[in-house]
Scaffold this motif. Structure first.
Motif, PDB file in Angstrom:
ATOM      1  N   UNK A  93     -13.461  59.178 -38.712  1.00 30.80           N
ATOM      2  CA  UNK A  93     -12.013  59.389 -38.639  1.00 30.80           C
ATOM      3  C   UNK A  93     -11.389  58.187 -37.939  1.00 30.80           C
ATOM      4  N   UNK A  94     -10.301  57.652 -38.515  1.00 28.87           N
ATOM      5  CA  UNK A  94      -9.633  56.482 -37.962  1.00 28.87           C
ATOM      6  C   UNK A  94      -8.297  56.889 -37.364  1.00 28.87           C
ATOM      7  N   UNK A  95      -8.040  56.437 -36.160  1.00 30.00           N
ATOM      8  CA  UNK A  95      -6.738  56.595 -35.519  1.00 30.00           C
ATOM      9  C   UNK A  95      -6.063  55.221 -35.527  1.00 30.00           C
ATOM     10  N   UNK A  96      -4.863  55.168 -36.102  1.00 33.20           N
ATOM     11  CA  UNK A  96      -4.141  53.904 -36.223  1.00 33.20           C
ATOM     12  C   UNK A  96      -3.149  53.747 -35.082  1.00 33.20           C
ATOM     13  N   UNK A  97      -3.124  52.560 -34.467  1.00 35.65           N
ATOM     14  CA  UNK A  97      -2.150  52.218 -33.435  1.00 35.65           C
ATOM     15  C   UNK A  97      -1.171  51.182 -33.973  1.00 35.65           C
ATOM     16  N   UNK A  98       0.114  51.484 -33.920  1.00 36.00           N
ATOM     17  CA  UNK A  98       1.148  50.523 -34.305  1.00 36.00           C
ATOM     18  C   UNK A  98       1.145  49.351 -33.323  1.00 36.00           C
ATOM     19  N   UNK A  99       1.318  48.128 -33.840  1.00 38.52           N
ATOM     20  CA  UNK A  99       1.277  46.953 -32.985  1.00 38.52           C
ATOM     21  C   UNK A  99       2.632  46.556 -32.451  1.00 38.52           C
ATOM     22  N   UNK A 100       2.663  45.699 -31.436  1.00 36.70           N
ATOM     23  CA  UNK A 100       3.919  45.202 -30.869  1.00 36.70           C
ATOM     24  C   UNK A 100       4.545  44.170 -31.788  1.00 36.70           C
ATOM     25  N   UNK A 101       5.813  43.874 -31.581  1.00 39.02           N
ATOM     26  CA  UNK A 101       6.498  42.884 -32.407  1.00 39.02           C
ATOM     27  C   UNK A 101       6.078  41.462 -32.055  1.00 39.02           C
ATOM     28  N   UNK A 102       5.605  41.256 -30.843  1.00 37.46           N
ATOM     29  CA  UNK A 102       5.239  39.918 -30.372  1.00 37.46           C
ATOM     30  C   UNK A 102       3.738  39.683 -30.491  1.00 37.46           C
ATOM     31  N   UNK A 103       3.351  38.598 -31.173  1.00 31.95           N
ATOM     32  CA  UNK A 103       1.945  38.225 -31.261  1.00 31.95           C
ATOM     33  C   UNK A 103       1.394  37.888 -29.885  1.00 31.95           C
ATOM     34  N   UNK A 104       2.207  37.290 -29.021  1.00 31.22           N
ATOM     35  CA  UNK A 104       1.763  36.975 -27.659  1.00 31.22           C
ATOM     36  C   UNK A 104       1.426  38.236 -26.882  1.00 31.22           C
ATOM     37  N   UNK A 105       2.238  39.293 -27.061  1.00 36.39           N
ATOM     38  CA  UNK A 105       1.950  40.564 -26.397  1.00 36.39           C
ATOM     39  C   UNK A 105       0.627  41.146 -26.883  1.00 36.39           C
ATOM     40  N   UNK A 106       0.383  41.022 -28.193  1.00 35.06           N
ATOM     41  CA  UNK A 106      -0.868  41.516 -28.756  1.00 35.06           C
ATOM     42  C   UNK A 106      -2.055  40.761 -28.169  1.00 35.06           C
ATOM     43  N   UNK A 107      -1.945  39.441 -28.082  1.00 33.46           N
ATOM     44  CA  UNK A 107      -3.036  38.642 -27.539  1.00 33.46           C
ATOM     45  C   UNK A 107      -3.304  38.996 -26.081  1.00 33.46           C
ATOM     46  N   UNK A 108      -2.244  39.205 -25.310  1.00 38.83           N
ATOM     47  CA  UNK A 108      -2.419  39.593 -23.902  1.00 38.83           C
ATOM     48  C   UNK A 108      -3.142  40.926 -23.792  1.00 38.83           C
ATOM     49  N   UNK A 109      -2.794  41.848 -24.654  1.00 40.54           N
ATOM     50  CA  UNK A 109      -3.441  43.171 -24.656  1.00 40.54           C
ATOM     51  C   UNK A 109      -4.932  43.037 -24.941  1.00 40.54           C
ATOM     52  N   UNK A 110      -5.264  42.263 -25.961  1.00 40.11           N
ATOM     53  CA  UNK A 110      -6.664  42.073 -26.308  1.00 40.11           C
ATOM     54  C   UNK A 110      -7.416  41.351 -25.199  1.00 40.11           C
ATOM     55  N   UNK A 111      -6.805  40.305 -24.663  1.00 43.25           N
ATOM     56  CA  UNK A 111      -7.473  39.522 -23.630  1.00 43.25           C
ATOM     57  C   UNK A 111      -7.818  40.382 -22.421  1.00 43.25           C
TER      58      UNK A 111
END
Length: 451
Positions: A93-111
């Motif tokens: 089963x997959x749960x999908x998370x909507x991403x932020x509008x900013x690629x920089x915010x996404x990178x910070x989250x992953x980092x």
């Protein structure tokens, strides 16, 4: 999804699978962890607990997909389809998370997540410029030849795969792509230019009929890197060696000719203010009917065809990027998003099954048709239904096949910053092109060889 939410979901999944939790309690806790009612019910059913039963049968493994932002909600539909078909068959089963509008915010989250060796996200959508950086940090798992053999990879665009390759291994699956396009006014230009020299001459010939000959992205940001790469690639140059990311190749006659050409546009066929332009300012000038040519991404095509907001509707077309010097082929810079598996996730095989589903014809077609996104599977660009809904796809295939990634490097953030600074200085005429490239070469050598 934060680690605490993932931990809560894993706990209730374990409980329902072992029969130690009622369906009502499961649904309450799933929604408290941030799932919508429909997604909570879907997860319950995947675990073997229907909406009118209290016991589970231990069927499902829950994985989490963190995507980039999708305003069309196509990603949720794709996830739902997987859960009801392949997911039910394979106990995933997959749960999908909507991403932020900013690629920089996404990178910070992953980092932050990956430095903590956290596995709260299993499948990560990552920008095309980051596979090498994530691979070098050992944050992702490579996709093996046995999982995705060469015979299957040949069905996809080569450029995005090249952008996901580092040290001979593929570190992410190219899900969707993006590509630079040359827009031109068909009421002013009878034949699109093939070379940068042709574009310059044609742009000059239109001045007086329109305010500007050519608009593009010259501000000091990532868009300038894309524009610079496209002109350099068109002249047959490069920035880093494609087979050795520690070899700097930017200070070449080809790159010098390319940068000299770009500098010559500022204040002549392009407005002086082009050094402040991002994508949307360029598009707004274009849609207002004030330019003969524009470099931009495919998103501007549909907007430009809307007569309610565009003065150039039915007055333009798109073409591949031009070439220069002794070259005979232009190359667009690639954008896009890829699917990588968190190295700290224990759900590697289940994650790959979901990624594999997203790469198949049906999911790629749905992404192209409903979200309007340029996907990576070649057959999509010949699909009659897709072409009927979005005629641009019929023009993109040859452009995408010749497209190239920006420099592939585990130090990409620093590489990009250096390119932006030195190219921008040349465009502002603070240094001449030769000096700019010499300085860029020195900075890049220091960046790519540092520990």
């Amino acid at each position: 999804m934060i680690p605490e939410q993932r931990e809560a979901l894993d706990t209730i999944v374990t409980s329902i699978r072992s029969g130690r939790m009622t369906r009502r309690t499961f649904l309450e806790r799933a929604m408290a962890a941030g799932l919508s009612g429909s997604v909570a019910v879907s997860l319950l059913e995947a675990c073997g607990g229907s909406s009118d039963s209290s016991k589970g049968n231990g069927a499902a493994t829950n994985i989490v997909w963190q995507s980039e932002q999708d305003s069309t909600m196509t990603y949720q539909k794709l996830t739902d389809t997987f859960n009801k078909s392949i997911g039910q068959q394979q106990g995933i089963h997959v749960t999908w998370n909507q991403g932020p509008s900013s690629t920089d915010d996404m990178l910070s989250k992953y980092t932050n997540m990956l430095r903590a060796r956290n596995s709260s996200i299993d499948v990560m959508s990552i920008d095309i410029v980051y596979p090498a950086q994530f691979a070098a940090s050992q944050w992702t798992r490579p996709i093996t030849d046995s999982q995705w053999p060469a015979s299957e990879r040949s069905k996809y665009l080569p450029g995005p795969i090249q952008g996901c390759t580092f040290n001979g291994k593929i570190w992410a699956a190219p899900f969707r792509t993006d590509v630079g396009l040359l827009y031109y006014r068909t009421d002013l230009i009878s034949t699109p230019p093939r070379s940068w020299d042709d574009l310059t001459v044609a742009a000059r010939s239109t001045q007086g009929k329109v305010k500007y000959g050519y608009v593009w992205q010259g501000a000091q940001y990532e868009g300038l890197v894309c524009n610079f790469c496209e002109v350099v690639y068109g002249y047959g140059g490069s920035i880093l060696d494609a087979s050795d990311p520690k070899k700097v190749t930017v200070n070449s006659p080809e790159a010098r000719a390319a940068l000299e050409k770009m500098v010559s546009w500022v204040g002549t066929i392009s407005p002086t203010a082009v050094t402040t332009y991002l994508e949307d300012p360029s598009r707004q000038v274009w849609q207002n009917g004030d330019a003969a040519f524009m470099r931009n991404w495919p998103y501007a095509y549909t907007l430009g065809r809307d007569p309610s907001q565009s003065k150039v509707a039915k007055k333009f077309d798109v073409h591949s990027m031009p070439y220069g010097g002794n070259s005979i082929t232009g190359h667009s810079a690639i954008g896009g998003w890829n699917l990588a598996i968190n190295a700290y996730s224990s759900r590697f095989e289940q994650s790959w099954q979901f990624i594999k589903y997203l790469l198949q014809p049906a999911a790629q077609k749905q992404t192209a048709s409903e979200a309007g996104l340029a996907v990576t599977r070649l057959s999509t660009y010949d699909d009659a239904d897709v072409l009927k809904k979005n005629p641009l796809f019929g023009k993109l295939k040859p452009i995408l096949q010749a497209a190239l990634p920006r420099p592939v490097s585990p130090k990409y953030t620093d590489v990009s910053d250096a390119i932006q600074r030195h190219v921008y200085q040349a465009l502002k005429k603070q240094v001449n092109p030769a000096e700019a490239l010499k300085g860029l070469e020195a900075d890049l050598k220091q960046i790519v060889t540092s520990a």
